[in-house]
Design an enzyme around this catalytic site. Structure first.
Site, PDB file in Angstrom:
ATOM      1  N   GLY A 155     -30.852  78.211  73.930  1.00 38.10           N
ATOM      2  CA  GLY A 155     -30.741  79.352  73.017  1.00 38.10           C
ATOM      3  C   GLY A 155     -31.541  78.999  71.764  1.00 38.10           C
ATOM      4  O   GLY A 155     -32.419  78.129  71.797  1.00 38.10           O
ATOM      5  N   ARG A 156     -31.214  79.649  70.674  1.00 38.46           N
ATOM      6  CA  ARG A 156     -32.005  79.422  69.466  1.00 38.46           C
ATOM      7  C   ARG A 156     -31.930  77.981  68.979  1.00 38.46           C
ATOM      8  O   ARG A 156     -32.928  77.407  68.544  1.00 38.46           O
ATOM      9  CB  ARG A 156     -31.556  80.382  68.362  1.00 38.46           C
ATOM     10  CG  ARG A 156     -32.140  81.764  68.568  1.00 38.46           C
ATOM     11  CD  ARG A 156     -31.509  82.756  67.640  1.00 38.46           C
ATOM     12  NE  ARG A 156     -30.149  83.013  68.072  1.00 38.46           N
ATOM     13  CZ  ARG A 156     -29.617  84.230  68.181  1.00 38.46           C
ATOM     14  NH1 ARG A 156     -30.317  85.292  67.845  1.00 38.46           N
ATOM     15  NH2 ARG A 156     -28.383  84.387  68.586  1.00 38.46           N
ATOM     16  N   ILE A 157     -30.749  77.377  69.057  1.00 38.05           N
ATOM     17  CA  ILE A 157     -30.615  76.008  68.542  1.00 38.05           C
ATOM     18  C   ILE A 157     -31.313  75.016  69.476  1.00 38.05           C
ATOM     19  O   ILE A 157     -32.036  74.127  69.021  1.00 38.05           O
ATOM     20  CB  ILE A 157     -29.134  75.636  68.326  1.00 38.05           C
ATOM     21  CG1 ILE A 157     -28.490  76.604  67.320  1.00 38.05           C
ATOM     22  CG2 ILE A 157     -29.003  74.201  67.814  1.00 38.05           C
ATOM     23  CD1 ILE A 157     -26.983  76.446  67.157  1.00 38.05           C
ATOM     24  N   ARG A 177     -29.259  78.866  82.001  1.00 32.85           N
ATOM     25  CA  ARG A 177     -29.031  79.838  83.077  1.00 32.85           C
ATOM     26  C   ARG A 177     -30.308  80.587  83.429  1.00 32.85           C
ATOM     27  O   ARG A 177     -30.631  80.789  84.575  1.00 32.85           O
ATOM     28  CB  ARG A 177     -27.947  80.839  82.656  1.00 32.85           C
ATOM     29  CG  ARG A 177     -26.564  80.387  83.069  1.00 32.85           C
ATOM     30  CD  ARG A 177     -25.559  81.415  82.692  1.00 32.85           C
ATOM     31  NE  ARG A 177     -25.728  81.782  81.271  1.00 32.85           N
ATOM     32  CZ  ARG A 177     -24.860  82.489  80.582  1.00 32.85           C
ATOM     33  NH1 ARG A 177     -23.781  82.941  81.163  1.00 32.85           N
ATOM     34  NH2 ARG A 177     -25.054  82.765  79.322  1.00 32.85           N
ATOM     35  N   ARG A 237     -19.956  72.145  70.899  1.00 33.13           N
ATOM     36  CA  ARG A 237     -18.494  72.142  70.772  1.00 33.13           C
ATOM     37  C   ARG A 237     -17.980  70.940  71.555  1.00 33.13           C
ATOM     38  O   ARG A 237     -18.487  70.620  72.632  1.00 33.13           O
ATOM     39  CB  ARG A 237     -17.876  73.433  71.334  1.00 33.13           C
ATOM     40  CG  ARG A 237     -18.023  74.663  70.465  1.00 33.13           C
ATOM     41  CD  ARG A 237     -17.230  74.573  69.146  1.00 33.13           C
ATOM     42  NE  ARG A 237     -17.380  75.772  68.323  1.00 33.13           N
ATOM     43  CZ  ARG A 237     -18.303  75.934  67.380  1.00 33.13           C
ATOM     44  NH1 ARG A 237     -19.163  74.972  67.120  1.00 33.13           N
ATOM     45  NH2 ARG A 237     -18.350  77.056  66.684  1.00 33.13           N
ATOM     46  N   GLU A 266     -10.586  68.415  67.314  1.00 30.34           N
ATOM     47  CA  GLU A 266     -10.886  68.244  65.887  1.00 30.34           C
ATOM     48  C   GLU A 266      -9.693  68.623  65.025  1.00 30.34           C
ATOM     49  O   GLU A 266      -9.032  69.608  65.333  1.00 30.34           O
ATOM     50  CB  GLU A 266     -12.082  69.137  65.507  1.00 30.34           C
ATOM     51  CG  GLU A 266     -13.345  68.702  66.190  1.00 30.34           C
ATOM     52  CD  GLU A 266     -14.529  69.621  65.887  1.00 30.34           C
ATOM     53  OE1 GLU A 266     -14.431  70.421  64.945  1.00 30.34           O
ATOM     54  OE2 GLU A 266     -15.531  69.534  66.598  1.00 30.34           O
ATOM     55  N   HIS A 284     -18.228  67.453  62.126  1.00 29.08           N
ATOM     56  CA  HIS A 284     -18.652  68.834  62.372  1.00 29.08           C
ATOM     57  C   HIS A 284     -19.407  69.412  61.168  1.00 29.08           C
ATOM     58  O   HIS A 284     -18.919  70.326  60.492  1.00 29.08           O
ATOM     59  CB  HIS A 284     -17.450  69.711  62.732  1.00 29.08           C
ATOM     60  CG  HIS A 284     -17.835  70.951  63.489  1.00 29.08           C
ATOM     61  ND1 HIS A 284     -17.018  71.556  64.423  1.00 29.08           N
ATOM     62  CD2 HIS A 284     -18.971  71.704  63.467  1.00 29.08           C
ATOM     63  CE1 HIS A 284     -17.626  72.618  64.918  1.00 29.08           C
ATOM     64  NE2 HIS A 284     -18.825  72.731  64.361  1.00 29.08           N
ATOM     65  N   ILE A 285     -20.606  68.859  60.937  1.00 34.00           N
ATOM     66  CA  ILE A 285     -21.417  69.297  59.787  1.00 34.00           C
ATOM     67  C   ILE A 285     -22.777  69.841  60.213  1.00 34.00           C
ATOM     68  O   ILE A 285     -23.734  69.828  59.434  1.00 34.00           O
ATOM     69  CB  ILE A 285     -21.595  68.149  58.760  1.00 34.00           C
ATOM     70  CG1 ILE A 285     -22.153  66.883  59.427  1.00 34.00           C
ATOM     71  CG2 ILE A 285     -20.292  67.848  58.044  1.00 34.00           C
ATOM     72  CD1 ILE A 285     -22.612  65.806  58.437  1.00 34.00           C
ATOM     73  N   GLY A 286     -22.851  70.340  61.449  1.00 33.82           N
ATOM     74  CA  GLY A 286     -24.139  70.827  61.985  1.00 33.82           C
ATOM     75  C   GLY A 286     -24.870  71.797  61.070  1.00 33.82           C
ATOM     76  O   GLY A 286     -26.078  71.689  60.873  1.00 33.82           O
TER      77      GLY A 286
HETATM   78  C1  GLV Z   1     -20.610  75.726  63.885  1.00 34.05           C
HETATM   79  O1  GLV Z   1     -20.185  74.919  64.641  1.00 34.05           O
HETATM   80  C2  GLV Z   1     -20.989  77.059  64.238  1.00 34.05           C
HETATM   81  O2  GLV Z   1     -20.660  77.519  65.337  1.00 34.05           O
HETATM   82  O3  GLV Z   1     -21.620  77.710  63.390  1.00 34.05           O
HETATM   83  C1  GLV Z   2     -27.891  80.028  68.144  1.00 30.39           C
HETATM   84  O1  GLV Z   2     -28.103  80.926  67.366  1.00 30.39           O
HETATM   85  C2  GLV Z   2     -28.044  80.041  69.585  1.00 30.39           C
HETATM   86  O2  GLV Z   2     -28.020  81.135  70.170  1.00 30.39           O
HETATM   87  O3  GLV Z   2     -28.214  78.949  70.171  1.00 30.39           O
END
Ligand code: GLV
Ligand code: GLV
Length: 318
Positions: A155-157, A177, A237, A266, A284-286
């Site tokens: 995805g975007r990340i 997918r 996650r 967490e 959890h500081i992404g």
């Molecule tokens: C952080 O974990 C988010 O989902 O933005």
């Molecule tokens: C985040 O924006 C994603 O879709 O991975």
């Protein structure tokens, strides 16, 4: 009378200022998430709620949210909200996509560098006064250059993570997918099945949302399938990995190390992970950069402004 908005944790001022311009705003000033009972009592009579990933917006909460038109989640992930039930109740749910992709991808790289070059171990070594002289075999790590990068979830990340590998002459494998031909062409990325990704990659980074399908996506079999020198990075996650299986794989040196920003329970971290040198652990500081948190606050607030003014939200979750 103006609409009432409840904000479950203090967010950057820029977001609160937007909300306060139009609505009566109440913010949880406690430096902790609310309990479920507190949450249910606070959202009573509110028109909108700005939530965190630590707020479980389940059936019970949604059933009591009679007046709430929108839950604006301050995160890209929304596994904390029962989306289907919200839809049945005609309550809108929004998230904060896009603005945090680069920031989260950067943190995944920070973890990969930290684990591969043993940055935290080295830092502790110096601080504890253990450094007596230069040593040719001290804290040997792994090169990143010229290695194979395995990305699960494009995805975007995941794509932002791939993009940042430019300059390190890496081979990029990904599993998702659906295939994305444009992405493949731009980054010379190759779609492979899960088994191939697991056994060919030197470094594996997880970028999938948590769903029924991705729960424990990485378990004993998958870890067994990885190289003994593999490094696993998770900024998605915690429950995407079977944490117990990961601990065993690290203990038995089935893989080389892990960089984790997220955990199954967490803020509780498996106590064996706390004692391991070959893992780097973050709270959890992404998305936690000043710039990005401001942007997230703006989007979450504007989603509420739109919906309470009878307009379409900016980023509705479907
Ligand atoms: C952080 O974990 C988010 O989902 O933005
Ligand atoms: C985040 O924006 C994603 O879709 O991975």
């Amino acid at each position: 009378m103006s609409n009432k908005v409840y904000v479950t944790r203090e967010i950057p001022k820029i977001g609160l200022d937007i909300l306060s311009k139009y609505f009566e705003v109440e913010v949880n000033k406690k430096n902790r998430p609310l309990t479920k009972d507190e949450l249910i009592s606070k959202i009573k009579g509110k028109d909108a709620v700005l939530t965190q990933l630590t707020d479980q917006i389940d059936k019970e909460v949604l059933e009591k949210a009679d007046t709430v038109k929108i839950f604006a989640n301050y995160a890209v992930g929304y596994n904390n909200i029962d989306i289907e039930f919200a839809e049945k109740r005609k309550i809108i749910v929004t998230n904060t996509p896009e603005v945090l992709s680069d920031t989260t991808a950067e943190l995944a790289w920070a973890l990969l560098f930290a684990v591969s070059r043993r940055v935290v171990e080295g830092n502790n070594y110096v601080r504890k006064g253990k450094w007596k002289q230069f040593s040719p075999k001290l804290l040997l790590g792994q090169d990143i250059n010229n290695k194979t990068l395995g990305i699960i979830g494009a995805g975007r990340i995941g794509k932002a993570f791939a993009k940042k590998s430019i300059g390190y002459d890496m081979e990029i494998l990904y599993h998702n997918r659906s295939r994305d031909m444009e992405f493949e062409k731009e980054y010379n990325a190759k779609w492979v099945d899960m088994d191939t990704l697991l056994n060919k990659s030197d470094f594996i980074s997880l970028h999938v949302p948590l769903t029924d399908e991705t729960y424990h996506l990485i378990g004993k079999n998958e870890l067994d399938n990885m190289k003994k020198t593999a490094i696993l990075i998770n900024t998605s996650r915690g429950a995407v990995i079977d944490e117990e299986a990961l601990v065993k794989a690290l203990e038995n040196e089935k893989i080389w190390g892990a960089g984790l920003d997220v955990f199954e329970n967490e803020p509780v971290v498996h106590n064996k992970l706390l004692d391991m040198d070959n893992v780097v652990l973050l709270p959890h500081i992404g998305s936690a950069s000043t710039e990005t948190r401001d942007k997230m606050a703006k989007i979450a607030a504007n989603n509420i402004v739109q919906v309470l003014n009878g307009k379409d939200p900016i980023s509705q979750v479907k």
